[in-house]
Design a protein around this motif. Structure first.
Motif, PDB file in Angstrom:
ATOM      1  N   VAL A 185      62.151  16.713 -14.678  1.00 62.82           N
ATOM      2  CA  VAL A 185      63.582  17.008 -14.833  1.00 62.82           C
ATOM      3  C   VAL A 185      64.397  15.725 -14.887  1.00 62.82           C
ATOM      4  O   VAL A 185      65.309  15.572 -15.720  1.00 62.82           O
ATOM      5  CB  VAL A 185      64.054  17.920 -13.683  1.00 62.82           C
ATOM      6  N   MET A 186      64.071  14.768 -14.014  1.00 63.57           N
ATOM      7  CA  MET A 186      64.803  13.499 -14.002  1.00 63.57           C
ATOM      8  C   MET A 186      64.605  12.737 -15.307  1.00 63.57           C
ATOM      9  O   MET A 186      65.556  12.160 -15.854  1.00 63.57           O
ATOM     10  CB  MET A 186      64.339  12.649 -12.820  1.00 63.57           C
ATOM     11  N   ASN A 187      63.377  12.736 -15.819  1.00 65.80           N
ATOM     12  CA  ASN A 187      63.135  12.076 -17.106  1.00 65.80           C
ATOM     13  C   ASN A 187      63.940  12.740 -18.217  1.00 65.80           C
ATOM     14  O   ASN A 187      64.502  12.067 -19.093  1.00 65.80           O
ATOM     15  CB  ASN A 187      61.640  12.109 -17.449  1.00 65.80           C
ATOM     16  N   GLY A 188      63.993  14.066 -18.181  1.00 69.53           N
ATOM     17  CA  GLY A 188      64.774  14.771 -19.193  1.00 69.53           C
ATOM     18  C   GLY A 188      66.251  14.414 -19.133  1.00 69.53           C
ATOM     19  O   GLY A 188      66.899  14.217 -20.172  1.00 69.53           O
ATOM     20  N   LEU A 189      66.801  14.318 -17.926  1.00 65.08           N
ATOM     21  CA  LEU A 189      68.214  13.944 -17.778  1.00 65.08           C
ATOM     22  C   LEU A 189      68.470  12.527 -18.275  1.00 65.08           C
ATOM     23  O   LEU A 189      69.485  12.253 -18.934  1.00 65.08           O
ATOM     24  CB  LEU A 189      68.623  14.072 -16.308  1.00 65.08           C
ATOM     25  N   ILE A 190      67.541  11.627 -17.976  1.00 63.06           N
ATOM     26  CA  ILE A 190      67.724  10.232 -18.404  1.00 63.06           C
ATOM     27  C   ILE A 190      67.706  10.127 -19.923  1.00 63.06           C
ATOM     28  O   ILE A 190      68.541   9.441 -20.531  1.00 63.06           O
ATOM     29  CB  ILE A 190      66.638   9.346 -17.769  1.00 63.06           C
ATOM     30  N   PHE A 191      66.773  10.822 -20.563  1.00 65.56           N
ATOM     31  CA  PHE A 191      66.715  10.754 -22.023  1.00 65.56           C
ATOM     32  C   PHE A 191      67.919  11.457 -22.658  1.00 65.56           C
ATOM     33  O   PHE A 191      68.354  11.086 -23.752  1.00 65.56           O
ATOM     34  CB  PHE A 191      65.408  11.365 -22.522  1.00 65.56           C
ATOM     35  N   MET A 192      68.471  12.437 -21.987  1.00 59.58           N
ATOM     36  CA  MET A 192      69.690  13.063 -22.490  1.00 59.58           C
ATOM     37  C   MET A 192      70.854  12.074 -22.433  1.00 59.58           C
ATOM     38  O   MET A 192      71.669  11.985 -23.370  1.00 59.58           O
ATOM     39  CB  MET A 192      70.012  14.313 -21.667  1.00 59.58           C
ATOM     40  N   LEU A 193      70.928  11.293 -21.357  1.00 59.20           N
ATOM     41  CA  LEU A 193      71.966  10.265 -21.264  1.00 59.20           C
ATOM     42  C   LEU A 193      71.781   9.189 -22.327  1.00 59.20           C
ATOM     43  O   LEU A 193      72.754   8.647 -22.863  1.00 59.20           O
ATOM     44  CB  LEU A 193      71.951   9.644 -19.862  1.00 59.20           C
ATOM     45  N   ILE A 194      70.516   8.877 -22.633  1.00 62.72           N
ATOM     46  CA  ILE A 194      70.253   7.905 -23.697  1.00 62.72           C
ATOM     47  C   ILE A 194      70.817   8.415 -25.020  1.00 62.72           C
ATOM     48  O   ILE A 194      71.456   7.676 -25.783  1.00 62.72           O
ATOM     49  CB  ILE A 194      68.735   7.653 -23.824  1.00 62.72           C
ATOM     50  N   GLY A 195      70.564   9.685 -25.293  1.00 66.38           N
ATOM     51  CA  GLY A 195      71.071  10.253 -26.536  1.00 66.38           C
ATOM     52  C   GLY A 195      72.586  10.226 -26.612  1.00 66.38           C
ATOM     53  O   GLY A 195      73.166  10.020 -27.691  1.00 66.38           O
ATOM     54  N   LEU A 196      73.265  10.401 -25.474  1.00 64.37           N
ATOM     55  CA  LEU A 196      74.727  10.361 -25.473  1.00 64.37           C
ATOM     56  C   LEU A 196      75.249   8.942 -25.702  1.00 64.37           C
ATOM     57  O   LEU A 196      76.316   8.751 -26.303  1.00 64.37           O
ATOM     58  CB  LEU A 196      75.256  10.915 -24.146  1.00 64.37           C
ATOM     59  N   GLN A 197      74.522   7.941 -25.223  1.00 66.40           N
ATOM     60  CA  GLN A 197      74.967   6.560 -25.373  1.00 66.40           C
ATOM     61  C   GLN A 197      74.539   5.936 -26.694  1.00 66.40           C
ATOM     62  O   GLN A 197      75.063   4.888 -27.081  1.00 66.40           O
ATOM     63  CB  GLN A 197      74.418   5.706 -24.224  1.00 66.40           C
ATOM     64  N   LEU A 198      73.590   6.560 -27.381  1.00 68.68           N
ATOM     65  CA  LEU A 198      73.067   5.958 -28.607  1.00 68.68           C
ATOM     66  C   LEU A 198      74.139   5.735 -29.673  1.00 68.68           C
ATOM     67  O   LEU A 198      74.157   4.664 -30.302  1.00 68.68           O
ATOM     68  CB  LEU A 198      71.930   6.827 -29.157  1.00 68.68           C
ATOM     69  N   PRO A 199      75.056   6.678 -29.931  1.00 75.16           N
ATOM     70  CA  PRO A 199      76.087   6.404 -30.950  1.00 75.16           C
ATOM     71  C   PRO A 199      76.935   5.183 -30.613  1.00 75.16           C
ATOM     72  O   PRO A 199      77.290   4.398 -31.509  1.00 75.16           O
ATOM     73  CB  PRO A 199      76.920   7.689 -30.958  1.00 75.16           C
TER      74      PRO A 199
END
Length: 270
Positions: A5-19
Motif C-alpha cells: 500500500v505504501m509503495n502504491g501511494l508513493i508511486f501515485m505521488l510520483i505521477g502527480l509530480q511528474l507533470p
C-alpha cells in the motif's frame, strides 16, 4: 500488505509530480530526457546481468576452496536473478535526497532531469522487466539441480561410487597383492559383489516394478535369516572359531540393515 500500500501511494505521488518535473526540465527537451532515461535503464540492466554472472563465476572459482560453494551454478539462475533487478522507492528516495539549492541559493543543476530519469528507470524496470520476468522464467525453465534425484537413488549412487573408488584404489596401488594375499582378495571380491549389487539396485529403480522389488527384498531377507541360522548351527557344533562366525554374522546384520533401511525409505511418504 502495508508495504504494498505504501509503495502504491508513493508511486501515485510520483505521477502527480511528474507533470511539474517535465515542465521544469529547462533547456533539455522531453525527448532527450526520455532517451537519457532509457540509456541509463539499459546500462543498469546490463550491469546487473554482468554482476549476476560475475557472482556465479566467483562461486565456481571459490568452490575449489570452499566446499559449500556451488561448483556449477549454471547460467539460468544468474540470468533470472539479473533480470529481476527492479528499481523502486529506494532509487526515488536517493534522487529526492538531492538538495533543491546549493550554496548561494543556486538551484542544483539538472535536479529535475535526474528525477525524471529516475522515474524512467523505475518505469522500465518495474513494467518492462516485471512483466517479462514470468515469460523469461518459462523460457529458461530452471530446474532444481539439488533435489532432482530421489534420496534413495542418491544413497545408492554414493555407495556405488565408494565401491568403484575402492576397487580402483586396490587395483592401482595394491595390484600385486589383490590375488596373492587371501585377505585382500576377499576384500576385493566383497567390493566387487557390492558394486554388482548397487548396479542391480539402480536398474531395479528404473526398470523393475515396485511389487517385484518388494518380492526380491523379502526373499533376500529370508535368505539372510537362513544364513544367520546356519552360522549359529555351525557355532553350536564348534566347527570353526567363534570369532570368525561373529565376523560373518556382523556382515549379515549389515546387509539386513541396508535392505530394511531401503524398504523404510520406500514406504515413507514423500
Amino acid at each position: 500488505s502495508i508495504v504494498f500500500v505504501m509503495n502504491g501511494l508513493i508511486f501515485m505521488l510520483i505521477g502527480l509530480q511528474l507533470p511539474i518535473i517535465t515542465q521544469q526540465l529547462g533547456d533539455i527537451g522531453l525527448t532527450t530526457a526520455i532517451k537519457y532515461g532509457l540509456l541509463i535503464s539499459l546500462a543498469l540492466i546490463v550491469t546487473r546481468l554482468l554482476c549476476a554472472f560475475g557472482a556465479a563465476l566467483f562461486t565456481r572459482i571459490a568452490s575449489r576452496f570452499i566446499t559449500v560453494a556451488d561448483p556449477n551454478p549454471g547460467w539460468k539462475s544468474p540470468l533470472i536473478a539479473g533480470w529481476a533487478g527492479m528499481r523502486g522507492v529506494v532509487s526515488l528516495a536517493a534522487a529526492l535526497s538531492i538538495p533543491v539549492v546549493i550554496q548561494g541559493d543556486q538551484p542544483f543543476p539538472y535536479r529535475n532531469l535526474i528525477l525524471f530519469m529516475t522515474f524512467i528507470v523505475i518505469l522500465v524496470t518495474l513494467v518492462f522487466q516485471g512483466l517479462t520476468l514470468p515469460w523469461l522464467i518459462r523460457r529458461v525453465n530452471p530446474t532444481d539441480r539439488f533435489n532432482s534425484i530421489p534420496e534413495q537413488q542418491q544413497e545408492i549412487i554414493i555407495q556405488k561410487k565408494i565401491a568403484q573408488y575402492s576397487l580402483q584404489f586396490l587395483e592401482e596401488k595394491y595390484d600385486g597383492k589383490v590375488f596373492s594375499n587371501e585377505h585382500v582378495n576377499n576384500l576385493y571380491a566383497r567390493l566387487k559383489l557390492d558394486l554388482d549389487f548397487f548396479n542391480q539396485e539402480m536398474e531395479e529403480i528404473t526398470n523393475v516394478e515396485e511389487s517385484t522389488l518388494m518380492d526380491y527384498q523379502r526373499m533376500y531377507l529370508d535368505l539372510l535369516d537362513r544364513q544367520r541360522k546356519l552360522l549359529h548351527e555351525m557355532n553350536g557344533r564348534m566347527e570353526f572359531e567363534e570369532e570368525l562366525i561373529r565376523k560373518y554374522l556382523s556382515l549379515i546384520d549389515f546387509e539386513e540393515y541396508k535392505v530394511r533401511e531401503k524398504m523404510f525409505l520406500e514406504e515413507s511418504p514423500v
